[in-house]
Design a protein around this motif. Sequence first.
Motif, mmCIF file in Angstrom:
data_model
loop_
_atom_site.group_PDB
_atom_site.id
_atom_site.type_symbol
_atom_site.label_atom_id
_atom_site.label_comp_id
_atom_site.label_asym_id
_atom_site.label_seq_id
_atom_site.Cartn_x
_atom_site.Cartn_y
_atom_site.Cartn_z
ATOM 1 N N PHE A 184 0.793 -1.195 -0.089
ATOM 2 C CA PHE A 184 -0.009 -0.005 -0.040
ATOM 3 C C PHE A 184 0.913 1.327 0.036
ATOM 4 N N ASN A 185 1.972 1.099 0.447
ATOM 5 C CA ASN A 185 2.889 2.449 0.600
ATOM 6 C C ASN A 185 3.097 3.021 -0.937
ATOM 7 N N HIS A 187 0.735 3.100 -3.278
ATOM 8 C CA HIS A 187 -0.540 3.492 -3.928
ATOM 9 C C HIS A 187 -0.457 4.833 -4.372
ATOM 10 N N ARG A 188 -0.024 5.910 -3.590
ATOM 11 C CA ARG A 188 -0.211 7.451 -4.164
ATOM 12 C C ARG A 188 0.478 7.625 -5.479
#
Lengths: 107, 429
Positions: A27-28, A30-31
């Motif tokens: 998830f890290n 994702h941005r």
Amino acid sequence: MRTSSITPLIDEAGERLTVALTGPFDFNVHRRFKQVITETKARFFVVDLTGIDYIDSAGLGMILQLKEHATTRGGKLSVIALTGGPVRHVLELAHFDQLVEIVEPEK
Amino acid sequence: MNPEAPASDLQEALLSMQDELREAEEIFDQVLNRPRVELGNAIISSRGKGNFNGDLVIADESRTGVQWFLFGDFTGHGLAAALGTLFASQIFTAMVAKVMNHRTIVRELNRKLRQLLPTGRFMAAAVVSLDPCTGRLEVWNGALPAGFVWRKGQGVIRELHSRHPPLGVVPSENLELSTDAVCLQPEDRVLLMTDGIAEALEIQGVPAEQGWISRTIHETREATSLIDVVQSQLLERRLRRIDDASLLEIVCPRRRTDKPREQPPGAVRGVTFQFDRPLLADASACLGMVLDAAERMTPMTPCDRSLLSSVMAELFSNAMDHGLLRLDSSLKNGSEGLARYLEARDRSLAQLTHGHISVGLEWLRPDRVRVMLRHDGQSFDPSKVDTQLAGNARASGRGLALVRRLCEDLEYTDHGRVALATLRLGRLL
């Protein structure tokens, strides 16, 4: 453990974007991942997973999002993962081979 | 059946019943008379298929690598005895899967059988465990004939006498749970038998002399199989078996030489780290530290490390998001769901003042590793997590299903605060 990185590479026609990842695909990422795919006008996407350390369900979720994104634009997504490798194994366990095209890395 | 039915109808009904019986016998044979796992060191001689003979041999292996055997026979024959064997086998394997200890397994078997079986039905049984890594053998013998521990060149080094009533007779609180423990050397053999062998008859109908089998085993110094020794004696003495008779021979395997590293007694076989803020926020850094430390003890292939990382990352996320940060997965729904979820996550993380996550990695065997994730946050019920892999195109609900597919076993304890996942390594090259 390495830090994740994303390297986008667009083809000359601006139609096809290849995203090469390294480090953990979790998830890290994702941005940055979202930024890369929304900033381009490409319709065809290739996600190269040959350099990642591992993938988790957040990584799988991002692949699904990108597939939806590509389909909405009338394009397509394919994923590069080595047959017999751990990442391919996870993709197959999650039945992602039925959702997106998984291809071998070029030699 | 109509009493005036023609003979051909009766014949047909009989044939149909016989067919059904044969099928039922085949089903029982499939379920009961096959080892759940192939334990190459166990030899089983059963009186053979069919007749619902009430004999039971279950061989199983716990995820810690300990071999378990339930061996015995039920009183009586026929369907009631066969159903008893089914109950016992289900109870036994369920408890082995939960890595219960010897006493608990015996107590629970006794309690359930006493509850389920009609009065007068019981099971003479031995519950046996063997740890192939240490050679430790433990036997609880309830009403079976004495078993033998036999060593090449020396003969019988220990007898395993019955010290207890059969299973299913006395209330569990009154049942003595003590076991015989022996430290076996590689190639040592354990022989257990049900009643029928000891009660073998001579062909002419005269019982064989008492204790012939014990004498035979005691006199044997060299053998490649004790079952073969008994069977050749049956032939030589012109004895035939009566009743149900099964034999179980277990050979203590050679110590595994492919252990990752010989550990002195009491030495750690794993690592556990506890993470607090601020490191807690960087899951991959935390996991990397655990894996690096573990790799110093036992190297692993990049494939294994990657699969282990996937499992650990998933369990770490669950502990963090649902345990410490108390986030709701439904936030992920919708096109902007994941972004919204991550914003909520960042906010919660910034406000987190206390809480920690422990991550452990332990080698159970050279090819099996156990991951432990513990958090001290909110409890959660993993069985209520909507989790699905096949056809799941949603933004959430994939993580635990993925872990379950990657692991041999996943269990949660302490109200969801502790996750224990067992993985088999070396399956991908």
